[in-house]
Structure formats: C-alpha cells, structure tokens
Design a protein around this motif. Structure first.
Motif, short mmCIF file in Angstrom:
data_model
loop_
_atom_site.label_atom_id
_atom_site.label_comp_id
_atom_site.label_asym_id
_atom_site.label_seq_id
_atom_site.Cartn_x
_atom_site.Cartn_y
_atom_site.Cartn_z
N GLY A 136 6.52 -3.42 5.66
CA GLY A 136 6.71 -3.22 4.10
C GLY A 136 5.11 -3.42 3.51
N ILE A 143 3.00 -0.99 3.79
CA ILE A 143 2.20 0.31 3.49
C ILE A 143 3.58 1.18 3.36
CG2 ILE A 143 1.33 0.77 5.49
CD1 ILE A 143 -0.68 2.58 4.31
N ASP A 144 3.69 2.38 2.39
CA ASP A 144 4.66 3.29 2.55
C ASP A 144 3.81 4.64 2.89
OD1 ASP A 144 6.50 5.21 2.40
OD2 ASP A 144 7.59 4.28 0.26
N VAL A 145 3.91 4.82 4.36
CA VAL A 145 3.17 6.10 4.74
C VAL A 145 3.70 7.30 3.76
CG1 VAL A 145 2.82 7.57 6.64
CG2 VAL A 145 2.60 4.94 6.69
N LYS A 146 4.83 7.29 3.44
CA LYS A 146 5.43 8.56 2.92
C LYS A 146 4.72 8.90 1.48
CE LYS A 146 8.27 9.68 6.11
NZ LYS A 146 8.02 11.00 6.85
N LEU A 147 3.94 7.80 0.92
CA LEU A 147 3.39 7.83 -0.21
C LEU A 147 1.95 8.29 -0.19
CD1 LEU A 147 4.61 5.07 -2.31
CD2 LEU A 147 5.23 7.22 -2.55
N GLY A 171 0.89 -1.21 0.12
CA GLY A 171 0.06 0.06 0.03
C GLY A 171 0.81 1.36 -0.06
N PRO A 172 0.24 2.32 -0.12
CA PRO A 172 -1.14 2.70 -0.54
C PRO A 172 -1.52 2.13 -2.12
CG PRO A 172 0.17 4.56 -0.63
CD PRO A 172 0.96 3.59 -0.02
N HIS A 200 4.09 -0.15 8.23
CA HIS A 200 5.12 0.47 7.30
C HIS A 200 6.42 -0.49 7.64
CE1 HIS A 200 7.12 4.20 5.55
NE2 HIS A 200 8.06 3.74 6.27
#
Lengths: 210, 192, 214
Positions: free
Chosen positions: A74, A76-80, A2-3, A71
């Motif tokens: 791996g 979900i990439d919260v920064k995206l 994700g996201p 996160h």
C-alpha cells in the motif's frame, strides 16, 4: 502513499525539482554504465558486448519486483502512475522503426543526450536527426500517421493479466528469462572478447574471459 | 591522513589517471540502481524515466515560438498547447536537463569528457555522422508513433508489467537484431 | 561465468524478490476514500446533472456511450424502468460486479431514481470512492414523465423557445411511447425491451500524468 504528485500531495514546483534530481542520477548511471559509448550499445546486437542487456534487464526486473511489493504494502498505487496505454500496432511498428534507428544511429534518445553532453559529436548530430524526425512526424501527422497511431487500442493492459497469469508469477518467469539471457549473452560476449585486440577491449571497457 | 582517506584517493586515482582504459561501473550494480531510480520516479512524480517525451516537448515549444498559429491548430501538438502553460515547464524536460548534468558529472569523474566521434574504427567520420542523422530521424518518427523510447516505453513499461512495454521491447530489440544483420558493415569490419 | 560479490548480491536480491512476488496478489486499484472537503466541493458542482431533454436527445440518437442505471429497489425496477436501464440498488452500489459500469472513463453513466435525491446520494457515495464517469438525471423519473412522456403544452403567449422545446418533447414522447403525446395515460410506460447491456469497462486512473515518453 505514492505516487505523491498525481495525488497532489506535493506541489508541481517540488515535483519538477525531483524530476531534475532524478535526471541527474539517471544521466550519471547511464554514463557510468558506458551507455555513451556507441560501440558498447551496438555491441549487444553483435554479441561482443552484453552490457546493455545486463543493465537494462536488471533495472527493469528490480523495479518490477520493488513496485509489486510496494503496491501490495500500500505504499504506492501503480494504477495512478504513468501507466502506458497499449496501442499495439503503432508500438510494434514504431518499435521496428526505432530498432532500425538503433542499429543505424547507434544510440537511443536518452543515451544520445548523455553522449552529446560528454562531447560525442556523432551524438549531437543524432539529436539533430531526432528533432528532424519529430518535426516530420508533427507536420505529416494528419496525412500520414494519425490513423496508424490510434489503431490497435487496448487501453491500460497489464501483460500478466492479458496472458491470464498472476503479476507475481509473470515477474518470476521474466527473472528466470533474465538470468538465462545474462548467461547466454555473457557466453556470446566471451566468445568475441577472447580473441579481441587489447585496443578494442580498452575502448569497450571489457576484459578477456578468465 | 586516515587509512580510509588514503584508500579513497587511491580509488579515485585509478579512475582519473588511468587514461588507457575506459572503466565502467559493474553493469548489474548500475542496473540495480537504475531500477531503484524508476521506483523513486514513480513514487514521487508518478512518471517513468523517459527521454523522447522531453524531446517532443522541446520540439513543441520551438514550433510554438516559430509558427504559433500552426502549432495551435496542429491536431497532434495543438492539445498540448491548449492549457497555455509553457510546454517546457514539464517534468520530462527538467529530467532531461538533469540527465545532461548527471552525464557530465559522471564523465568528469571517470575522465571521459573528450570531444570525439564514437564509431567502429573502420568507418569514416563522414559516414558515421550520416548514419547518426538517419538513425536520429528514424528515432524521431518511431518514438512519436510508438509512444516512447527505450526508457519511457520499454524500461518504465516493463517495470509496471505493461503490455505496451513488452511490445516495445519486441519491436526495438527484436527488429533490432534483424536490422543488425542488414547493417552489419556499420559496426563490424567485414573482409571484402 | 565468474561473478564477484556485488553481482552475487544483486542476483540474490532478484531471485529472492522474484520468488517472493509469486505469492503477492495482482495489481488492483486500491480503495480510496475522498476527503470530505473535496467531496463537498464536488457536490456543489452542477456538471453532474443531465436534464431529461438532454437524456431524451441522447437516447433518440442511440448514443452508445450512455448507460442508464436505475438505483431504486429491485421491485420498483421490475415494475417499471427506462428502456435499457440496468438495476443497481443502493445497497449493491460498491459491489465489484458493477465496477465496470460505475467507475470508468468510456461511458456516461446516468443514474436515476424517482426524484433527484436518491440518485444524488448514490452519486455522492460513488464519488467518495472516487468513481468516475457518473451523472445524475435531474428530476428523475417523475420529471421524465412530466417533460418527455407527457409534456405540458405551452400557453398561447409562450415564446418561440418554449414552443420549440415542446415540439421536441412531443417528438420524443412519440419516440419513446409510440403514441402521440396527450394520448398517453399515466400508465404510459415504455415497454421494457431486452437491450444488450453495454460491456463493462475495466480501467482507470484519475489524474493524467503526461506519460514518460511519446
């Protein structure tokens, strides 16, 4: 991983459908928690009803823990994701204006929508006010707000990194703060409810402390 | 009828026909599921739960219909119309439609669908509506200036450890407690 | 404070989760590798190129958003480079030290080598890791010398546009060398002045999401 939508793993139609579904659950939870009851919302500021603090902090901390773990794994990439950029001056000023609006109006935008949908006339009027405010903001943006809105720019700032501690430690500290606030607000609520009318208790959906 | 079924109807009865009391779900449990919902929203759509963004999109769409020229030239909302896509076809607007549906669903289950004005008992209806519209206007301005409301800015911001969310928290709740002292008479009956 | 079972479960989960997350590393961008097909598509776009004239113009007005990156070896860099350039040899491209310059959305990072190809390779490597904000100087240093430092005088029959370009380049040449064009030998390298390097930026996300609120 994700996201999903920002990485174009799902298409925009499906994404909007998910938005609708998430909205349904969101609306349900807000209503079921009593957030359409304006007296319950205002109660947090006067101590007679701690529901808002309980729901709000439990939600924020549950999500914060879950997201950091996801996160790390791996998933979900919260920064995206929608990661708010910090403009501290307008957010603080806007927050103060919203705080005043909360006390005077007795709702916030999300809860007013739920309340209006379930037949609260004051919430319908409140929503009318919100639109008036937004139109006013748009019309006066250039002359009044544009400079202020863009001031205090700090980019996508993570509060833990800004404070110089790890994200996990910050969340842990916040959970301790959360538990402490639950305790304090519960005590405060109990001090009010113990000699409250049964009629008021019923309206707020609260019980006397045992 | 099985025992389980019986138990369920009894549970429903408690909510449906007990008109005298407002029954709400446990706040901690509600909050827990709300937290999970934030994660789901971020996982699928990369969006935080928000409300004021949807309000703004609706306002933008109205302006685009009424005075398209002004809307396109306005430096605040013009960029949102530049793509040519309808400002109403956004995630946030559909989420808000969902919120309306979800709220009605919950209120129907818990028997709370009534037309009424919510307020403290001592306040007159007229005053309550006046205060509601003033409060709404303040929210309209505050959300646009502060980039979001309690859900989009603070709740979703806190979920991702964003500084912005915590500043919003201090703004809304911190100043809220100060304003609460000033406007106490709206909510608490004072003996004067 | 009396709590029931549901509440106890929620509290326990929060407490356990809260303790567990202390031991997790911070939020950091996950390394991400682009699909080859997408990369090819990107490679066919010409927007990544900056011409020597465009660069000269930007440098002359002291555009603060421009960062020059020399992707050649350390020796070449020490021998000669453009004024204010930062040396990032190919083998160091993906090192974290340079992330603040090479993956951001504030500056325009212009990569250059002697020709086009080495800088282009560097650009592609970074693109495959989804770095943002990078451009390639078309023709590299060779073209820079040929067009800016030592521009070729257009023939008598050249049209007005060509002459204007020449006039601009002559001005640029004087700006960068301090000597009028034509008087510059092959060694006409701009003296390397120490220029404060721009601050590296920490940031990024690629696709703008409309944002929960506001």
């Amino acid at each position: 991983m994700g996201p999903l939508y920002p990485q174009e793993i799902i298409n925009s139609e499906f994404n909007i459908l998910i938005g609708l579904f998430i909205g349904v659950v969101f609306g349900f939870l807000l209503e079921a928690s009593g957030f359409t009851n304006t007296r319950k919302l205002a109660g947090v500021f006067y101590g007679y009803d701690a529901t808002v603090i309980k729901v709000f902090f439990t939600a924020a901390m549950t999500a914060a823990i879950g997201l950091l773990i996801m996160h790390y794994l791996g998933w979900i990439d919260v920064k995206l994701t929608f990661y708010p950029k910090t403009f501290w001056i307008p957010t603080l000023v806007g927050g103060a204006i919203m705080g005043a609006g909360f006390i005077i109006g007795g709702f916030c935008p999300g809860t007013s929508l739920c309340a209006a949908a379930t037949g609260k006339i004051d919430a319908v009027v409140f929503i009318g006010g919100v639109f008036l405010g937004i139109f006013g903001f748009i019309f006066t943006y250039d002359s009044l707000f544009s400079g202020l809105r863009m001031s205090g720019k700090m980019g996508e700032t993570d509060i833990a990194q800004w404070l110089g501690i790890s994200d996990g430690l910050f969340i842990f500290i916040m959970i301790i703060v959360t538990f402490a606030s639950f305790f304090v607000f519960q005590k405060w609520q109990d001090s009010h409810t113990k000699d409250m009318d049964q009629r008021d208790l019923n309206e707020l959906g609260l019980k006397k402390p045992e | 009828m099985s025992k389980k079924r019986k138990k369920r109807t009894k549970w429903l009865k408690n909510f449906k026909f007990n008109k005298r009391s407002n029954r709400y779900i446990n706040p901690y449990v509600g909050g827990f599921f709300l937290g999970l919902l934030i994660i789901v929203a971020l996982y699928f759509s990369g969006e935080g739960l928000g409300s004021s963004g949807g309000y703004r999109d609706v306002a933008v769409a109205v302006l685009d219909k009424v005075t398209p020229e002004y809307a396109h030239n306005n430096s605040y909302i013009g960029p949102r119309l530049a793509s040519g896509e309808s400002p109403l076809k956004t995630w946030l607007v559909f989420e808000l439609i969902g919120v309306i549906m979800g709220a009605i669903l919950s209120a129907a289950i818990f028997n709370r669908l009534h037309l009424r004005i919510g307020k403290a008992p001592h306040l007159t209806d007229k005053k309550r509506l006046l205060f509601a519209v003033i409060g709404g206007i303040l929210w309209g301005i505050g959300t646009q200036l502060g980039r979001g409301c309690t859900s989009g800015l603070v709740l979703s911001g806190m979920a991702v450890n964003s500084l912005s969310g915590y500043i919003g928290l201090i703004g809304i709740f911190g100043f809220g407690f100060i304003f609460a002292i000033i406007f106490k008479s709206i909510w608490i009956k004072t003996n004067k | 404070m009396k709590t029931n079972l549901k509440e106890k479960i929620v509290f326990a989960l929060m407490l356990i989760g809260g303790i567990a997350v202390i031991f997790l590393p911070d939020y950091k961008k996950h390394p991400k590798v682009m699909k080859p097909t997408m990369l090819l598509e990107e490679l066919n776009k010409k927007e990544r190129y900056v011409t020597t004239d465009e660069l000269a113009k930007a440098l002359m007005i002291k555009d603060p958003s421009i960062i020059l990156i020399d992707v050649r070896s350390k020796e070449d860099y020490n021998h000669f480079t453009l004024d204010g350039a930062i040396n990032v040899p190919m083998e160091d491209l993906l090192k974290e030290d340079y992330l603040g310059y090479l993956d951001q959305d504030v500056y325009k990072t212009v990569l250059f080598s002697n020709g086009t190809s080495l800088a282009d390779e560097a650009w592609m490597i970074m693109k495959s890791h989804d770095y943002q904000g990078n451009y390639v100087l078309k023709g590299g240093l060779n073209k820079w010398f040929k067009t800016i430092i030592d521009p070729e005088k257009p023939g008598e029959t050249a049209d007005l546009a060509d002459r204007e370009v020449y006039e601009f380049r002559r001005g640029a040449s004087m700006f960068f060398t301090g000597v009028s064009a034509g008087g510059v030998g092959s060694s006409g390298a701009a003296p390397k002045k120490a220029k404060a390097a721009p601050k590296p930026m920490v940031k990024r996300k690629k696709k703008e999401v409309s944002g929960g609120c506001g």
